[in-house]
Every structure is written in C-alpha cells, then in structure tokens.
Design a protein around this motif. Structure first.
Motif, mmCIF file in Angstrom:
data_model
loop_
_atom_site.group_PDB
_atom_site.id
_atom_site.type_symbol
_atom_site.label_atom_id
_atom_site.label_comp_id
_atom_site.label_asym_id
_atom_site.label_seq_id
_atom_site.Cartn_x
_atom_site.Cartn_y
_atom_site.Cartn_z
ATOM 1 N N GLY A 112 0.810 -1.211 0.000
ATOM 2 C CA GLY A 112 0.000 0.000 0.000
ATOM 3 C C GLY A 112 0.840 1.256 0.000
ATOM 4 N N VAL A 113 0.231 2.363 -0.400
ATOM 5 C CA VAL A 113 0.932 3.648 -0.374
ATOM 6 C C VAL A 113 1.178 4.110 1.056
ATOM 7 C CG1 VAL A 113 0.078 4.367 -2.636
ATOM 8 C CG2 VAL A 113 -1.236 4.954 -0.576
ATOM 9 N N ASP A 114 0.582 3.415 2.030
ATOM 10 C CA ASP A 114 0.870 3.716 3.435
ATOM 11 C C ASP A 114 2.344 3.506 3.754
ATOM 12 O OD1 ASP A 114 -2.017 3.999 4.392
ATOM 13 O OD2 ASP A 114 -2.031 2.012 3.484
ATOM 14 N N PHE A 115 3.059 2.792 2.893
ATOM 15 C CA PHE A 115 4.501 2.608 3.055
ATOM 16 C C PHE A 115 5.201 3.953 3.236
ATOM 17 C CE2 PHE A 115 8.712 2.707 1.135
ATOM 18 C CZ PHE A 115 9.362 1.646 1.746
ATOM 19 N N TYR A 116 4.720 4.986 2.548
ATOM 20 C CA TYR A 116 5.402 6.280 2.533
ATOM 21 C C TYR A 116 5.097 7.134 3.754
ATOM 22 C CZ TYR A 116 5.867 4.970 -2.398
ATOM 23 O OH TYR A 116 6.132 4.304 -3.559
ATOM 24 N N GLY A 117 4.111 6.718 4.567
ATOM 25 C CA GLY A 117 3.720 7.559 5.687
ATOM 26 C C GLY A 117 3.029 8.827 5.209
ATOM 27 N N ASP A 118 2.894 9.789 6.102
ATOM 28 C CA ASP A 118 2.255 11.068 5.772
ATOM 29 C C ASP A 118 3.272 11.936 5.043
ATOM 30 O OD1 ASP A 118 1.044 13.578 5.681
ATOM 31 O OD2 ASP A 118 0.115 13.347 7.652
ATOM 32 N N THR A 119 3.002 12.258 3.773
ATOM 33 C CA THR A 119 3.956 13.017 2.963
ATOM 34 C C THR A 119 3.467 14.430 2.650
ATOM 35 O OG1 THR A 119 3.019 12.024 0.951
ATOM 36 C CG2 THR A 119 4.924 10.942 1.935
ATOM 37 N N GLY A 120 2.414 14.882 3.331
ATOM 38 C CA GLY A 120 1.953 16.253 3.135
ATOM 39 C C GLY A 120 1.506 16.509 1.717
ATOM 40 N N ASP A 121 1.856 17.689 1.188
ATOM 41 C CA ASP A 121 1.417 18.025 -0.169
ATOM 42 C C ASP A 121 2.518 17.805 -1.202
ATOM 43 O OD1 ASP A 121 3.135 20.069 0.451
ATOM 44 O OD2 ASP A 121 1.697 21.694 0.065
ATOM 45 N N ARG A 122 3.592 17.121 -0.812
ATOM 46 C CA ARG A 122 4.671 16.822 -1.761
ATOM 47 C C ARG A 122 4.250 15.710 -2.713
ATOM 48 N NH1 ARG A 122 8.867 14.323 0.427
ATOM 49 N NH2 ARG A 122 7.790 13.833 2.390
ATOM 50 N N VAL A 123 4.558 15.867 -3.995
ATOM 51 C CA VAL A 123 4.320 14.819 -4.979
ATOM 52 C C VAL A 123 5.489 13.836 -4.907
ATOM 53 C CG1 VAL A 123 4.008 14.263 -7.413
ATOM 54 C CG2 VAL A 123 3.066 16.391 -6.489
ATOM 55 N N ILE A 124 5.192 12.568 -4.654
ATOM 56 C CA ILE A 124 6.257 11.580 -4.510
ATOM 57 C C ILE A 124 6.008 10.398 -5.436
ATOM 58 C CG2 ILE A 124 6.675 12.236 -2.107
ATOM 59 C CD1 ILE A 124 5.213 9.654 -1.322
ATOM 60 N N ASP A 125 7.087 9.698 -5.781
ATOM 61 C CA ASP A 125 6.971 8.490 -6.590
ATOM 62 C C ASP A 125 7.675 7.339 -5.877
ATOM 63 O OD1 ASP A 125 9.695 8.922 -6.940
ATOM 64 O OD2 ASP A 125 9.508 9.549 -9.033
ATOM 65 N N GLU A 126 7.996 6.289 -6.602
ATOM 66 C CA GLU A 126 8.556 5.090 -5.986
ATOM 67 C C GLU A 126 9.951 5.289 -5.408
ATOM 68 O OE1 GLU A 126 5.594 3.674 -9.125
ATOM 69 O OE2 GLU A 126 7.152 5.207 -8.995
ATOM 70 N N TYR A 193 -4.112 14.719 1.011
ATOM 71 C CA TYR A 193 -4.320 14.147 -0.314
ATOM 72 C C TYR A 193 -4.678 12.672 -0.213
ATOM 73 C CZ TYR A 193 -2.951 18.189 -3.057
ATOM 74 O OH TYR A 193 -2.921 19.438 -3.640
ATOM 75 N N TRP A 194 -5.651 12.272 -1.013
ATOM 76 C CA TRP A 194 -6.024 10.878 -1.157
ATOM 77 C C TRP A 194 -5.645 10.435 -2.567
ATOM 78 C CZ3 TRP A 194 -11.423 9.451 1.301
ATOM 79 C CH2 TRP A 194 -11.319 9.580 2.691
ATOM 80 N N SER A 195 -4.808 9.428 -2.658
ATOM 81 C CA SER A 195 -4.447 8.858 -3.952
ATOM 82 C C SER A 195 -5.358 7.674 -4.232
ATOM 83 C CB SER A 195 -2.975 8.419 -3.951
ATOM 84 O OG SER A 195 -2.129 9.537 -4.049
ATOM 85 N N TRP A 196 -6.004 7.696 -5.370
ATOM 86 C CA TRP A 196 -7.049 6.735 -5.690
ATOM 87 C C TRP A 196 -6.756 6.076 -7.031
ATOM 88 C CZ3 TRP A 196 -9.364 7.701 -10.331
ATOM 89 C CH2 TRP A 196 -9.162 8.991 -10.857
ATOM 90 N N LEU A 267 -6.449 10.287 7.955
ATOM 91 C CA LEU A 267 -5.945 11.650 8.082
ATOM 92 C C LEU A 267 -4.582 11.906 7.430
ATOM 93 C CD1 LEU A 267 -7.111 12.337 11.749
ATOM 94 C CD2 LEU A 267 -8.194 13.072 9.614
ATOM 95 N N PRO A 268 -3.712 10.900 7.268
ATOM 96 C CA PRO A 268 -2.438 11.152 6.582
ATOM 97 C C PRO A 268 -2.645 11.530 5.116
ATOM 98 C CG PRO A 268 -2.290 9.172 7.898
ATOM 99 C CD PRO A 268 -3.743 9.554 7.857
ATOM 100 N N SER A 269 -1.654 12.228 4.564
ATOM 101 C CA SER A 269 -1.723 12.712 3.184
ATOM 102 C C SER A 269 -0.783 11.903 2.300
ATOM 103 C CB SER A 269 -1.328 14.198 3.141
ATOM 104 O OG SER A 269 -1.442 14.719 1.837
ATOM 105 N N HIS A 270 -1.323 11.439 1.147
ATOM 106 C CA HIS A 270 -0.530 10.682 0.182
ATOM 107 C C HIS A 270 -0.769 11.288 -1.202
ATOM 108 C CE1 HIS A 270 -1.485 7.409 3.265
ATOM 109 N NE2 HIS A 270 -0.200 7.657 3.403
ATOM 110 N N ARG A 271 0.165 12.088 -1.654
ATOM 111 C CA ARG A 271 0.058 12.691 -2.993
ATOM 112 C C ARG A 271 1.032 11.938 -3.904
ATOM 113 N NH1 ARG A 271 0.547 19.222 -4.309
ATOM 114 N NH2 ARG A 271 -0.541 19.151 -6.331
ATOM 115 N N ILE A 272 0.549 10.843 -4.464
ATOM 116 C CA ILE A 272 1.407 9.854 -5.103
ATOM 117 C C ILE A 272 1.380 9.983 -6.630
ATOM 118 C CG2 ILE A 272 1.946 7.398 -5.253
ATOM 119 C CD1 ILE A 272 2.077 8.477 -2.414
ATOM 120 N N ARG A 273 2.551 9.841 -7.227
ATOM 121 C CA ARG A 273 2.669 9.752 -8.684
ATOM 122 C C ARG A 273 2.987 8.308 -9.062
ATOM 123 N NH1 ARG A 273 6.728 9.665 -12.616
ATOM 124 N NH2 ARG A 273 6.095 10.587 -14.615
ATOM 125 N N PRO A 274 2.228 7.710 -9.992
ATOM 126 C CA PRO A 274 2.512 6.331 -10.422
ATOM 127 C C PRO A 274 3.643 6.300 -11.446
ATOM 128 C CG PRO A 274 0.594 7.145 -11.585
ATOM 129 C CD PRO A 274 1.007 8.252 -10.630
#
Length: 297
Positions: A112-126, A193-196, A267-274
């Motif tokens: 799951g993207v929960d691996f990254y923890g709460d990353t705020g509004d930063r766009v992150i990838d793998e 952010y919710w990544s869906w 409540l944590p934020s995940h702004r994820i890029r695939p």
C-alpha cells in the motif's frame, strides 16, 4: 502455465480473476479449505502449509491476501491480525516459490501507499523512502517477505495501491451509505491528499506489469491525479447527487470514534505519482476522479 491467485474472493482478486479468464488464462485460486474444484489448490499459511505442486510451472502468482484494514477500530489483537495476515502469508508463499524447481516468472504481491507515511502536499513516486507509523512498518515487513522470492530469481512487483474505487465494496462501500443520507463531509482538515485508482485501472495495471518484464520492485497503483479529501468529498457527493456537509468532521472526533484507524488511514496525506506505470507505457482509463466515480457507480 496457470496463474495462481491468493485472496481471489476479495474485491480485487475477484475482479482480476474475471479479467484473466476473459483473456483465456488458466487461473488457480489458493483457498484455505479443502479444494472443491479443479481451479482451486490448498494452502493454510497459519500452519505453514501450501500445495507446492500447484505452484510448479505456474506462469505468475498474484498475492492479495490480508485482513481488511477499514471498517472497525483497531484493538491490539486486530493490529496483530492485520500484520500476521500479510507477513506470515507472504513468508509462506515466497518461501515456497523460492524452493520450486520451476518457479513462476513473476510474483505480484500486494502492498500500500501507506509505506510512505504522511507526505503532506509533496508529490512523490517510488523513489521515496519509508515513512513512519504502524501501516508503514507493516508494509515494510510485508514487502520484505515478498523480496525473498526476488532473491531466488523470481521477478517481484510490489503493488503499492491507493484507494481502489469500486461500486462493489472497498472504501466506497463504506462511505456511500453515509453520503446517500446527506452526511458526507470532509475529514479532519480536508487538505490531506487521497491517492485513488479505479478498480478497472487497478486490474489493467496488474495485467500490464505481469506482462512487462522490465517492471520490477515497488510500483504505485494510483491514478496520476490525486485529490484532497475535500475535493474527493465534493466529487462523491456530485456523483451521488447528494449535498455534502460544509463543516469537516474534526480530527479529534474521528480519533474518538475510530481510534488509531482514523489517525493512521484517514488523516495522513498521500500525494502519489505512479511513476513506473507511466514510464512503462501504461495508459490510464480514468485520470479524472469525476469520470472514475461515474464509471464505478
């Protein structure tokens, strides 16, 4: 050259099995009871038992087993169940694959993207490292067990999924009834952010990485268009033609009602890029949340 699937009766597993069979693939489901059909094989990871003969010569293995994260408060006992249902089952499966004389070409193992923890509004990838918290720690252990198959030469893909949108259950199954009676509202600040990803894209992305031999390691199974919780709330209300509450549900109220589940999963934020899906040429069917909700609902 069968494709082996664990968790085949779940939301994702059942959708994937249908898609594989529509392609003409031979699918064998691992079940925790006496097999009742030719397309079933036995395993019981709690007892470290698995039908190794069913795995020999398989084309691919897709591992989706795990207790449900949502829908209830987390007691200490249930947190142990969440962890054990993932880590122990993956340990048994990956260990069996590592010992085969004819192992599969690829293992797709859920995470799951929960691996990254709460990353705020930063766009992150793998390339982003591990975060903090129970779910992040669980994902690390879960993925670590799957890596044993990789060490034995099986191409291993760690499917870090975001919120999977389906009209048949999952997160929408839990929140749609609330929205239908007009009580849908942003959660906490609503800025997280919710990544869906739509269930259709999740299935097609799994088929894509299964066939693409260049894809290995962690892969974000998320749409390229994450949204804030407030935006998600408005989009779901619009899709259901229901008004939503203008005042967010305070974080303290969520914590009081749902305990650690709310603090760790809502409540944590995940702004994820695939990143790996996009770079490997996968084309999403649904990049707009509004479009995805219309399709699944």
């Amino acid at each position: 050259m069968a494709i082996i699937v664990t968790g085949a009766s779940g939301l994702l597993g059942s959708a994937l099995v249908r898609a594989l069979r529509d392609e003409g693939q031979d699918v064998v489901k691992l079940v925790r009871r006496e097999p009742r059909a030719d397309d079933e094989a036995y395993w019981q990871p709690d007892r470290q038992e698995i039908d190794r003969a069913a795995l020999e010569g398989a084309r691919a293995v897709v591992h989706l087993s795990g207790a449900s994260i949502g829908g209830r408060r987390w007691s200490a006992a249930y947190k142990r169940e969440l962890l054990d249902s993932r880590v122990q089952s993956t340990r048994v499966l990956a260990g069996a694959l590592a010992g085969l004389s004819a192992p599969p070409e690829v293992l797709l193992s859920a995470s799951g993207v929960d691996f990254y923890g709460d990353t705020g509004d930063r766009v992150i990838d793998e390339s982003q490292g591990k975060g903090d918290g129970f779910l992040s720690d669980m994902c690390e252990q879960w993925e670590g067990e799957a890596a044993r198959a990789g060490e034995a030469g099986v191409r291993t893909v760690l499917m870090r999924s975001g919120l999977v949108l389906s009209g048949k259950g999952g997160v929408l199954g839990q929140v749609v009834p609330i929205f239908k009676i007009g009580l849908g509202a942003p959660l906490g600040s609503g800025k997280q952010y919710w990544s869906w990803i739509s269930v259709d894209d999740w299935v097609q992305a799994a088929l894509h990485v299964m066939k693409n031999r260049d894809v290995v390691g962690a892969v974000n199974f998320t749409s390229p268009s994450p949204v804030t919780n407030t935006r998600f709330t408005r989009a779901l209300g619009k899709a259901l033609r229901r008004s939503t509450m203008p005042i967010p549900v305070p974080a303290f109220a969520l914590s009081a009602g749902l305990g650690e589940f709310a603090r760790a999963a809502l409540l944590p934020s995940h702004r994820i890029r695939p990143g790996k899906l996009l770079d490997s040429g996968y084309r999403f069917a649904h990049t707009s949340l509004d479009e995805a909700l219309r399709a699944v609902l």
